[in-house]
Design a protein around this motif. Structure first.
Motif, PDB file in Angstrom:
ATOM      1  N   ASP A   1     -47.437  24.041 -68.339  1.00 21.80           N
ATOM      2  CA  ASP A   1     -47.970  24.176 -66.989  1.00 21.80           C
ATOM      3  C   ASP A   1     -49.387  23.627 -66.885  1.00 21.80           C
ATOM      4  O   ASP A   1     -49.791  23.132 -65.829  1.00 21.80           O
ATOM      5  CB  ASP A   1     -47.955  25.645 -66.558  1.00 21.80           C
ATOM      6  CG  ASP A   1     -46.548  26.165 -66.313  1.00 21.80           C
ATOM      7  OD1 ASP A   1     -45.641  25.330 -66.107  1.00 21.80           O
ATOM      8  OD2 ASP A   1     -46.349  27.391 -66.331  1.00 21.80           O
ATOM      9  N   ARG A   2     -50.154  23.710 -67.983  1.00 23.19           N
ATOM     10  CA  ARG A   2     -51.512  23.184 -67.980  1.00 23.19           C
ATOM     11  C   ARG A   2     -51.540  21.666 -68.112  1.00 23.19           C
ATOM     12  O   ARG A   2     -52.536  21.025 -67.775  1.00 23.19           O
ATOM     13  CB  ARG A   2     -52.321  23.809 -69.121  1.00 23.19           C
ATOM     14  CG  ARG A   2     -52.652  25.279 -68.929  1.00 23.19           C
ATOM     15  CD  ARG A   2     -53.404  25.820 -70.138  1.00 23.19           C
ATOM     16  NE  ARG A   2     -54.494  24.926 -70.520  1.00 23.19           N
ATOM     17  CZ  ARG A   2     -54.853  24.688 -71.780  1.00 23.19           C
ATOM     18  NH1 ARG A   2     -54.190  25.262 -72.774  1.00 23.19           N
ATOM     19  NH2 ARG A   2     -55.850  23.887 -72.051  1.00 23.19           N
TER      20      ARG A   2
ATOM     21  N   ASP B   1     -53.023   8.311 -63.202  1.00 23.29           N
ATOM     22  CA  ASP B   1     -53.729   7.718 -62.063  1.00 23.29           C
ATOM     23  C   ASP B   1     -54.852   6.810 -62.544  1.00 23.29           C
ATOM     24  O   ASP B   1     -55.100   5.742 -61.963  1.00 23.29           O
ATOM     25  CB  ASP B   1     -54.316   8.823 -61.175  1.00 23.29           C
ATOM     26  CG  ASP B   1     -53.277   9.485 -60.287  1.00 23.29           C
ATOM     27  OD1 ASP B   1     -52.178   8.902 -60.122  1.00 23.29           O
ATOM     28  OD2 ASP B   1     -53.550  10.589 -59.777  1.00 23.29           O
TER      29      ASP B   1
ATOM     30  N   HIS C   1     -60.415  17.904 -69.825  1.00 19.72           N
ATOM     31  CA  HIS C   1     -59.183  18.565 -69.400  1.00 19.72           C
ATOM     32  C   HIS C   1     -58.685  19.592 -70.425  1.00 19.72           C
ATOM     33  O   HIS C   1     -57.560  20.083 -70.304  1.00 19.72           O
ATOM     34  CB  HIS C   1     -58.091  17.527 -69.126  1.00 19.72           C
ATOM     35  CG  HIS C   1     -58.314  16.757 -67.848  1.00 19.72           C
ATOM     36  ND1 HIS C   1     -59.254  15.766 -67.744  1.00 19.72           N
ATOM     37  CD2 HIS C   1     -57.708  16.848 -66.637  1.00 19.72           C
ATOM     38  CE1 HIS C   1     -59.233  15.273 -66.514  1.00 19.72           C
ATOM     39  NE2 HIS C   1     -58.308  15.908 -65.815  1.00 19.72           N
TER      40      HIS C   1
ATOM     41  N   VAL D   1     -49.519  19.453 -66.607  1.00 20.26           N
ATOM     42  CA  VAL D   1     -49.075  18.683 -65.442  1.00 20.26           C
ATOM     43  C   VAL D   1     -50.224  17.967 -64.751  1.00 20.26           C
ATOM     44  O   VAL D   1     -50.180  16.742 -64.538  1.00 20.26           O
ATOM     45  CB  VAL D   1     -48.327  19.596 -64.443  1.00 20.26           C
ATOM     46  CG1 VAL D   1     -48.014  18.822 -63.160  1.00 20.26           C
ATOM     47  CG2 VAL D   1     -47.043  20.123 -65.063  1.00 20.26           C
ATOM     48  N   SER D   2     -51.276  18.683 -64.366  1.00 21.16           N
ATOM     49  CA  SER D   2     -52.361  18.043 -63.613  1.00 21.16           C
ATOM     50  C   SER D   2     -53.091  17.021 -64.476  1.00 21.16           C
ATOM     51  O   SER D   2     -53.490  15.949 -63.983  1.00 21.16           O
ATOM     52  CB  SER D   2     -53.338  19.098 -63.085  1.00 21.16           C
ATOM     53  OG  SER D   2     -53.921  19.828 -64.148  1.00 21.16           O
ATOM     54  N   ALA D   3     -53.277  17.325 -65.780  1.00 26.62           N
ATOM     55  CA  ALA D   3     -53.949  16.375 -66.670  1.00 26.62           C
ATOM     56  C   ALA D   3     -53.122  15.096 -66.803  1.00 26.62           C
ATOM     57  O   ALA D   3     -53.673  13.982 -66.800  1.00 26.62           O
ATOM     58  CB  ALA D   3     -54.179  17.010 -68.038  1.00 26.62           C
ATOM     59  N   TRP D   4     -51.809  15.254 -66.952  1.00 25.74           N
ATOM     60  CA  TRP D   4     -50.907  14.100 -67.073  1.00 25.74           C
ATOM     61  C   TRP D   4     -50.988  13.215 -65.818  1.00 25.74           C
ATOM     62  O   TRP D   4     -51.089  11.983 -65.913  1.00 25.74           O
ATOM     63  CB  TRP D   4     -49.493  14.612 -67.291  1.00 25.74           C
ATOM     64  CG  TRP D   4     -48.428  13.580 -67.451  1.00 25.74           C
ATOM     65  CD1 TRP D   4     -48.121  12.885 -68.587  1.00 25.74           C
ATOM     66  CD2 TRP D   4     -47.496  13.147 -66.459  1.00 25.74           C
ATOM     67  NE1 TRP D   4     -47.050  12.040 -68.352  1.00 25.74           N
ATOM     68  CE2 TRP D   4     -46.644  12.188 -67.055  1.00 25.74           C
ATOM     69  CE3 TRP D   4     -47.297  13.480 -65.119  1.00 25.74           C
ATOM     70  CZ2 TRP D   4     -45.616  11.555 -66.358  1.00 25.74           C
ATOM     71  CZ3 TRP D   4     -46.269  12.854 -64.418  1.00 25.74           C
ATOM     72  CH2 TRP D   4     -45.446  11.903 -65.034  1.00 25.74           C
ATOM     73  N   GLU D   5     -50.967  13.849 -64.657  1.00 26.80           N
ATOM     74  CA  GLU D   5     -51.033  13.084 -63.405  1.00 26.80           C
ATOM     75  C   GLU D   5     -52.374  12.375 -63.273  1.00 26.80           C
ATOM     76  O   GLU D   5     -52.432  11.194 -62.879  1.00 26.80           O
ATOM     77  CB  GLU D   5     -50.788  14.014 -62.219  1.00 26.80           C
ATOM     78  CG  GLU D   5     -49.369  14.550 -62.174  1.00 26.80           C
ATOM     79  CD  GLU D   5     -49.155  15.620 -61.123  1.00 26.80           C
ATOM     80  OE1 GLU D   5     -47.994  15.858 -60.734  1.00 26.80           O
ATOM     81  OE2 GLU D   5     -50.166  16.245 -60.701  1.00 26.80           O
ATOM     82  N   ASP D   6     -53.462  13.064 -63.625  1.00 21.31           N
ATOM     83  CA  ASP D   6     -54.788  12.437 -63.549  1.00 21.31           C
ATOM     84  C   ASP D   6     -54.916  11.276 -64.531  1.00 21.31           C
ATOM     85  O   ASP D   6     -55.512  10.232 -64.211  1.00 21.31           O
ATOM     86  CB  ASP D   6     -55.879  13.470 -63.853  1.00 21.31           C
ATOM     87  CG  ASP D   6     -56.015  14.526 -62.766  1.00 21.31           C
ATOM     88  OD1 ASP D   6     -55.444  14.335 -61.671  1.00 21.31           O
ATOM     89  OD2 ASP D   6     -56.676  15.550 -63.024  1.00 21.31           O
TER      90      ASP D   6
END
Length: 317
Positions: free
Chosen positions: A68-69, A79, A102, A71-76
């Protein structure tokens, strides 16, 4: 598919392989697991892509980090560096700083990932390697990660064997705590040319239903009919050295409640109590108060609904 017969005779995996017992028709366990996974599983964004670079980034980030932690790092990360070429052209210090910012753990992983992207651009002319052996040549990519990327990106991997998979095989098929045995049984049970869905499914099983604290009934584990641990109540595993007794435990009775309510639209409190244990007495030690406590637990888990109707307590799934 017909319901599996829990009394069906078993044979050693691979015929003469003594390391585990599977149903005589291994397709039973294969089909049951794949159907369970495809019906419902956790949604992670890297499961919606077959881009090997994006999958490699997710695998490296996921090492010893809660998904769960990640997801946002992977997307950033994607990008900022959407392709191996972009990552290879980046300053290594910037990649390491991103990793640290991160809280993704060991910064060496960032260095290795940057180096792997450089290898893809220089040694492979920008073409992502496709086989586990080729992928294992990338900096910082071990056998597990190489196999995972080959499976999830190209559907040509071998059976993945991580801690979760070992736990599943140990419990379900009584596989000894031996790496070679785990590899043999994992390979034996995986269907041919389906490494993408299979490895996702068995890892999901270990993450959702067969964790250190098993959730067999709550998660609807598809292997309960064959599972050695479920039948014996011994849920120890290589990473779970001790386990409270299953017989007579709250876990056992919670499971009985879920199974019974799955067979009936709804049940009145005392009727349910008498069905789950022979010594149920409404006002006794194992009576209404005890049963209401179990139902409260199941309600808080979102598994059961309870209502009072005309002076009676009614439970349903």
């Amino acid at each position: 598919m017909a319901d599996p017969d829990p009394d069906e005779p078993v044979e050693p995996a691979g015929g003469s392989d003594p390391d585990a017992a599977l149903p005589a028709d291994p397709d039973l366990v294969r089909n049951a697991l794949i159907e369970w996974y495809e019906a419902d599983h956790r949604e992670f964004p890297w499961r919606r892509t077959e881009d090997p670079y994006a999958i490699l980034v997710s695998e490296v980030m996921s090492q010893q980090t809660q998904l769960d932690r990640v997801v946002s790092a992977w997307e950033d990360f994607l990008d900022r560096w959407p392709t191996p070429a972009d990552l290879a052209a980046a300053e290594r210090g910037d990649v390491v700083a991103f990793w640290s910012d991160h809280s993704l753990g060991y910064n060496n992983r960032a260095k290795y990932l940057h180096e792997a992207a450089t290898q893809i651009e220089t040694a492979y002319d920008g073409e992502f390697p496709r086989t586990p052996d080729e992928l294992a040549e990338l900096m910082g990519v071990g056998p597990y990660t190489a196999n995972a990327v080959a499976s999830f990106a190209f559907n040509n991997g071998d059976a993945v064997v991580d801690t979760n998979v070992k736990r599943v095989l140990y419990r379900a098929f009584d596989v000894p705590d031996d790496d070679a045995a785990f590899e043999r049984v994992a390979t034996r049970v995986m269907p041919d040319e389906e490494s993408r869905v299979w490895n996702n499914a068995i890892m999901e099983l270990g993450g959702v239903a067969c964790g250190k604290r098993p959730r067999c009934d709550e998660a609807g584990c598809p292997w309960r009919e064959w599972c050695h641990a479920y039948q014996t109540g011994d849920f120890t595993a290589p990473d779970v050295p001790t386990q409270p007794s299953f017989e007579g435990s709250r876990r056992q009775f919670r499971g009985r409640i879920v199974r019974l309510l799955g067979e009936h639209d709804e049940m009145e409190l005392d009727t349910l109590g008498h069905r789950i244990r022979v010594d149920y007495t409404p006002d006794g030690e194992h009576g209404r108060e005890w049963l209401r406590g179990l139902l409260t637990d199941l309600t808080e888990d979102g598994l059961v609904e309870v209502e009072d109707r005309d002076g009676e307590t009614i439970a349903r799934l």
